[in-house]
Design a protein around this motif. Structure first.
Motif, PDB file in Angstrom:
ATOM      1  N   TRP A 248       0.779  -1.234   0.000  1.00 17.43           N
ATOM      2  CA  TRP A 248       0.000   0.000   0.000  1.00 17.43           C
ATOM      3  C   TRP A 248       0.812   1.288   0.000  1.00 17.43           C
ATOM      4  N   CYS A 249       2.127   1.247   0.146  1.00 14.88           N
ATOM      5  CA  CYS A 249       2.858   2.508   0.287  1.00 14.88           C
ATOM      6  C   CYS A 249       2.823   3.295  -1.019  1.00 14.88           C
ATOM      7  N   ASN A 250       2.958   4.624  -0.886  1.00 12.41           N
ATOM      8  CA  ASN A 250       2.835   5.464  -2.076  1.00 12.41           C
ATOM      9  C   ASN A 250       4.175   5.708  -2.758  1.00 12.41           C
ATOM     10  N   ALA A 251       5.038   4.710  -2.754  1.00 10.83           N
ATOM     11  CA  ALA A 251       6.271   4.813  -3.534  1.00 10.83           C
ATOM     12  C   ALA A 251       5.965   4.390  -4.964  1.00 10.83           C
ATOM     13  N   GLU A 252       6.860   4.768  -5.883  1.00 11.16           N
ATOM     14  CA  GLU A 252       6.623   4.379  -7.272  1.00 11.16           C
ATOM     15  C   GLU A 252       7.205   3.015  -7.592  1.00 11.16           C
ATOM     16  N   ILE A 253       8.261   2.658  -6.854  1.00  8.35           N
ATOM     17  CA  ILE A 253       8.896   1.357  -7.051  1.00  8.35           C
ATOM     18  C   ILE A 253       9.075   0.718  -5.670  1.00  8.35           C
ATOM     19  N   VAL A 254       8.782  -0.567  -5.590  1.00  7.84           N
ATOM     20  CA  VAL A 254       8.987  -1.285  -4.332  1.00  7.84           C
ATOM     21  C   VAL A 254       9.924  -2.461  -4.580  1.00  7.84           C
ATOM     22  N   ILE A 255      10.986  -2.516  -3.795  1.00 12.90           N
ATOM     23  CA  ILE A 255      11.924  -3.635  -3.911  1.00 12.90           C
ATOM     24  C   ILE A 255      11.867  -4.420  -2.618  1.00 12.90           C
ATOM     25  N   TYR A 256      11.493  -5.687  -2.740  1.00 12.27           N
ATOM     26  CA  TYR A 256      11.278  -6.518  -1.566  1.00 12.27           C
ATOM     27  C   TYR A 256      12.381  -7.566  -1.520  1.00 12.27           C
ATOM     28  N   VAL A 257      13.237  -7.459  -0.516  1.00 11.38           N
ATOM     29  CA  VAL A 257      14.343  -8.410  -0.408  1.00 11.38           C
ATOM     30  C   VAL A 257      14.033  -9.424   0.676  1.00 11.38           C
ATOM     31  N   GLY A 258      13.813 -10.666   0.283  1.00  7.35           N
ATOM     32  CA  GLY A 258      13.592 -11.743   1.246  1.00  7.35           C
ATOM     33  C   GLY A 258      14.946 -12.361   1.537  1.00  7.35           C
ATOM     34  N   CYS A 259      15.514 -11.980   2.655  1.00 11.88           N
ATOM     35  CA  CYS A 259      16.891 -12.358   2.963  1.00 11.88           C
ATOM     36  C   CYS A 259      16.874 -13.390   4.079  1.00 11.88           C
ATOM     37  N   GLY A 260      17.046 -14.662   3.720  1.00 11.73           N
ATOM     38  CA  GLY A 260      17.066 -15.709   4.727  1.00 11.73           C
ATOM     39  C   GLY A 260      15.702 -15.961   5.347  1.00 11.73           C
ATOM     40  N   GLU A 261      14.633 -15.682   4.614  1.00  8.33           N
ATOM     41  CA  GLU A 261      13.302 -15.904   5.173  1.00  8.33           C
ATOM     42  C   GLU A 261      12.620 -17.076   4.485  1.00  8.33           C
ATOM     43  N   ARG A 262      11.326 -17.238   4.781  1.00  8.78           N
ATOM     44  CA  ARG A 262      10.583 -18.406   4.309  1.00  8.78           C
ATOM     45  C   ARG A 262      10.263 -18.343   2.822  1.00  8.78           C
TER      46      ARG A 262
END
Lengths: 597, 460
Positions: A248-262
């Motif tokens: 939902w954030c109002n950024a134009e680009i979202v980078i999601y880094v799953g680092c050592g997660e499920r």
């Protein structure tokens, strides 16, 4: 050409003269890739991004001549990459459901043709500087990808391709450098991940990042270009909160880094984002999102790299003038990867086995966030949100405590709140934000000038109720005065009617700033009205039984952000609900008030 | 190389042997040692250089005479032979038959370390599994492909709970035909192993169970192989033979302790409580093998059982496990002492995947709200109970007294149930409403007004 001398977990000792620290190496018959982290005479120590089982001493090793770099160009958005930017979807087509070793797949698709529109300013013979926009490619419906000149390039533009379709490998232009060499231009360029991308200067962050989450936006705001941490024990809802922000954030680009997660969490993001619509553009959220995944069962050295890959991609979109949010889940796993490698190197551990440079590495990483004036003179920002997973939920452990010193916004998650299913379980007493003053300016201009005082009033109420709750726990609620009981009730109203927000509820999942403020003001108004009555002598018990209180707790999920008129009507009717009581008690109190005046 | 025996053991200590002068040995390769008595032991290469190779010996290095030890490097990782015939069989901790029957004959032998699943290939678990236990189905629902551990403590009935899940687990409206169990025990007592064996026998599923047993008196280092061998079998059954596999592993604490023992011998830098810094990655390698894969029918649902040392949920083993698994079922001593079975402490329990596997089209449309309301009402009632302990129940308001009655009934009737009681999800939800009806409807704000009107039995 060199050879392997020794293999110890992900670390490999090589006979490899003249290699440079940080250089990429390819070793063994399987062609596993890694990077040099130490040199001693003709021997070098390398850490490999892939499992080393089956590798033998004596097998060949070779330096590749460049540090760990990412490919930056069209084809990134909507993709999922591993910790060293290998495209996982393409890998699946190549090697099946499991990640085979030694598979080399280019990060950007080589066969896609992109429609390139050159920038009219770029004429042959003009000076071209690093970061200049060469032209654009409409990568997705919502994102126009600006093709940038590599940051360190400077020279005379000899030619640039006219409008047309190109693959990333097609030459789209030529530049003559100062020394006379001719450099080719492509739709993409490479950049080493451990080097921050240059910009002209840092800017002041001005606008808050709106996440649609009331406890964050209204109480502990974060600015575009700011740094935030979400620490929390397992089960406190860290991942859920980050996914809500990514959605939902109002950024134009979202980078999601799953680092050592499920692994399943990334699957969840991959499956749900294409179906969810961006509340600002109405387009599928996947079009503005990019995933970097090193799940907990993937090799640990690539985990350490994944954070840098993510931030470099973020900087690249920032340099195009976009507001970028990078969510790193979790920085603790990154720190643990650092610890694992440092342990194998035999470095002296300081706290809980972590190396002495943990704090400085963390700080340097977070410093890559910020709002900047780009080389091309645009404005862009990278907002960095790092999750922290403290062992046992203990915030005094090294990663949490170092992070706390670096960031400005701290969204502390609490196990107690989560156990009581108060979500998001952001603890309103432990959390803090250093951006309230700046955010207040924005709220004043865009929503309501009373935002800052209303926020402070609500926090005062919450703090007061915490004190009162302690008394109640000792001697029972009967020991409280009427005013105190009403305070307790109003704080409960704020917790349930405002702070609690159901991510799974379609209406409640996202709240616009206008809705957030309307609810806040409404609940405070209820408190004020009741307080007046209590002071007039009305028993708190009577107020607490008002049906209005139960109704107000439901408003958040009854009224969507797109149409607030019905909500506003209910708010306007609040005084009416108190009127009968007011008539009853104001009349009896009038003589006293008169006498006092 | 695999046919040559080397007699160059240079040193040995606590399960590790250093071999000198064996060039070109592959990392991770399996090793066979023959001691002076002709006994065979197995091991694995954990560090290799031309002049020295470090070998971890799973059966330990006791009574090893360096001069009379012959070592063969088998030049391949640990592999498990796989065929349909593994169903109904019992293996030891490193995957060799332990039921006196012949070995599995097959050409299909797989590396027990597996390969990481590509996150882009995973399918998200969404199918509700009914366990017949209200505390799980109603409030911490299990989905197919999930990894949901049971956090327990010494003396708590985790084995009975796990066995009941195995007996009763089913998908709504589907045949149980393609459902099999892989059971792995490491460091378990003979009594525990027998309990499970008998429980499988009684429920008539023994021919659908594959067992891997490393019991308390068997080699400690072998425990590092046991969960990997079990999951290799599970992957084969799920993704080659299309079975829905339920994997039960007990006790993860014994596994982590074995890992620590080896780490100390290797001289690894300890992180917390002496456990190595890579405990998280190592546990993740095991847990993350659960799941579903796009375009494949089978699935692996994983229920690891672990005992929390001193009932401490912040101990590194439950702590790191909780960060990897998709929730946890926490058993509590307080409830157990009150005679509540299963003693599921619901507040710290959690199922992360529940939200996507329940509600309309899966269980019943009111399920998500009911679950949320039960949590909220019970949490509030526990606060009242705490208060009552201080000021006495007489001082409580009427509303508070109703909350107390709710908490008691919730624990006895909703959480508590018989070991053979198999409640459908509808029974569970109806029971939930019956209990929620003890509370005034206006305090139930997590359920919708329509649901209140439909299900609440009190005077609205």
């Amino acid at each position: 050409m060199g050879k392997i001398l020794e293999i110890n977990g992900p670390l490999v000792k090589l006979e490899l003269p003249r290699t440079v620290l940080g250089e990429q190496v390819r070793v063994g018959r399987m062609g596993l890739v890694g990077e040099v982290i130490g040199r001693d005479g003709d021997t070098a120590l390398a850490q490999l991004y892939e499992d080393t089982a089956g590798l033998r001493p004596g097998e060949m090793a070779d330096g590749l001549g460049w540090p760990l770099s990412v490919e930056l160009g069209p084809g990134l958005l909507g993709g999922i990459f591993d910790g060293v930017q290998r495209p996982l979807q393409a890998m699946r087509e190549r090697s099946g459901d499991r990640i085979a070793r030694g598979v080399a797949v280019p990060s950007l698709p080589r066969d896609t043709r992109w429609h390139f529109v050159p920038d009219p300013q770029r004429r042959a013979g003009a000076v071209l500087a690093g970061g200049d926009v060469l032209g654009t490619v409409q990568e997705t419906e919502s994102i126009r990808h600006r093709i940038l000149t590599p940051p360190l390039l400077h020279g005379e533009l000899l030619e640039l391709a006219p409008e047309g379709d190109h693959t990333v490998e097609d030459v789209i232009g030529r530049v003559r450098l100062a020394d006379g060499r001719i450099e080719k231009l492509y739709l993409f360029h490479r950049w080493p991940v451990r080097t921050p991308r240059p910009f002209r200067q840092r800017d002041h962050a001005v606008a808050p990042l709106i996440t649609g989450q009331r406890i964050l936006d209204t109480f502990y705001p974060l600015l575009k270009g700011g740094k935030a941490a979400i620490p929390g024990p397992f089960g406190a809802g860290k991942t859920m909160l980050q996914q809500q922000i990514a959605r939902w954030c109002n950024a134009e680009i979202v980078i999601y880094v799953g680092c050592g997660e499920r692994g399943n969490e990334l699957t969840d993001v991959l499956e749900s984002l294409p179906e969810l619509k961006d509340p600002y553009t109405g387009r599928p959220l996947m079009e503005r999102t990019l995933l970097v995944a090193n799940t907990s069962n993937m090799p640990v050295v690539a985990r350490e790299a994944s954070i840098y890959v993510g931030i470099t991609l973020a900087e690249y979109f920032r340099d195009q003038g976009y507001d970028v949010v990078m969510v790193a889940d979790s920085t603790s796993r990154w720190a643990e990867a650092l610890r694992e490698v440092s342990g194998r190197l035999g470095q002296m551990p300081v706290e809980e086995g972590y190396p002495a440079y943990l704090g400085s590495r963390l700080a340097a990483f977070y410093e890559r966030a910020g709002r900047v004036e780009t080389l091309a003179g645009d404005h862009g920002s990278v907002t960095l949100i790092g999750a922290v997973s403290p062992p046992g939920g203990d915030f005094s452990e090294p990663v949490t405590s170092h992070t706390k010193e670096i960031i400005q916004t701290f969204w502390a998650l609490s196990k107690e709140l989560a156990d009581a299913r108060h979500y998001p379980a952001v603890d309103w007493l432990e959390s803090f934000s250093g951006y309230v003053k700046s955010a207040a300016k924005w709220w004043t201009e865009h929503v309501d000038p009373n935002w800052e005082s209303a926020r402070a009033d609500a926090l005062d109420l919450l703090a007061a109720s915490e004190e009162l709750q302690r008394i109640v726990n000792l001697v029972g609620v009967e020991a409280l005065s009427g005013e105190q009981r009403w305070t307790l009730e109003a704080a409960g109203l704020i917790k349930e009617g405002l702070l609690q927000q159901a991510a799974t509820d379609e209406v409640d999942s996202y709240a616009s700033p206008e809705k957030q403020f309307a609810l806040l003001a409404a609940l405070l108004e209820i408190h004020r009205q009741g307080l007046t009555l209590v002071k007039l002598g009305a028993p708190a018990r009577k107020l607490i039984q008002m049906p209005l209180l139960a109704q107000a707790r439901r408003w958040k999920s009854q009224h969507g952000s797109e149409d607030l008129s019905a909500l506003k009507a209910k708010i306007a009717a609040i005084p009416q609900a108190f009127e009968p009581l007011l008539l009853e008690y104001a009349s009896t109190a009038t003589p006293r008030t008169m006498g006092g005046a | 190389m695999k046919n040559v025996e080397f007699r160059t053991a240079a040193s040995a200590q606590g399960g590790l042997v250093v071999m000198a002068g064996v060039p070109g040995v592959a990392a991770g390769s399996r090793v066979q040692l023959r001691d002076h008595a002709g006994r065979l032991r197995s091991g694995q290469v954990i560090r290799t250089a031309d002049d020295a190779v470090l070998v971890e010996v799973f059966e330990g290095t006791d009574a090893l005479d360096l001069e009379r030890t012959w070592v063969r490097f088998l030049d391949e990782p640990f592999k498990l032979p796989l065929s349909r015939d593994i169903l109904g069989r019992v293996f030891n901790g490193s995957g060799r038959p332990a039921d006196g029957r012949p070995p599995i004959i097959t050409a299909d032998r797989r590396d027990i370390n597996g390969e990481p699943l590509n996150p882009a290939a995973r399918a998200y678990p969404r199918e509700f599994i009914q366990t017949g236990m209200s505390a799980i189905d109603g409030m911490n629902s299990l989905t197919r492909g999930q990894k949901l551990p049971i956090f327990s403590g010494g003396g708590l009935p985790h084995n009975r709970v796990a066995a009941q899940i195995v007996r009763q687990a089913k998908l709504l409206g589907e045949e149980a035909a393609d459902f099999v169990v892989v059971f792995a025990a490491f460091g378990a007592s003979h009594a525990d192993a027998r309990f499970f064996q008998e429980s499988f026998e009684e429920s008539g599923v023994l021919n659908k169970v594959v067992m891997f047993l490393n019991l308390a008196d068997e080699p400690v280092i072998e425990r590092l192989l046991t969960p990997r061998a079990a999951l290799t079998a599970a992957e084969y059954l799920a993704f080659d033979l299309d079975y829905h596999v339920l994997v039960v592993m007990t006790d993860m604490t014994a596994y982590a302790e074995a890992l620590r023992e080896v780490a100390v011998l290797r001289g690894d830098v300890p992180a917390r409580k002496g456990y190595p810094g890579y405990l998280y990655s190592d546990l993740a390698e095991i847990y993350e093998r659960a799941g579903r894969i796009k375009n494949r029918r089978g699935s692996i649902t994983l229920i690891p059982v672990l005992s929390m040392p001193s009932d401490d949920i912040t101990h590194p083993i439950p702590d790191l496990t909780g960060y990897i698994t998709e929730g946890q079922i926490v058993l509590g001593r307080e409830l157990a002492n009150q005679g509540v079975y299963p003693p599921v402490t619901v507040l710290p329990s959690l199922s992360r995947l529940m939200k996507d596997g329940i509600g309309k089209n899966f269980t019943r449309e009111d399920h998500p709200h009911v679950a949320s309301q039960l949590f909220a009402s019970y949490a509030k009632a526990l606060e009242v109970r705490g208060l009552a302990a201080i000021i006495g129940a007489e001082e409580l308001s009427d509303a508070d007294r109703r909350a107390l009655a709710f908490a008691d009934a919730f624990e006895r009737r909703f959480i508590g149930q018989g070991e053979d009681e198999d409640r459908s999800i509808h029974e569970t939800l109806n029971l939930a409403w019956e209990l929620l009806s003890m509370l005034p409807p206006e305090t139930l704000i997590r359920v919708s007004e329509a649901e209140l009107a439909k299900y609440h039995k009190g005077k609205a």
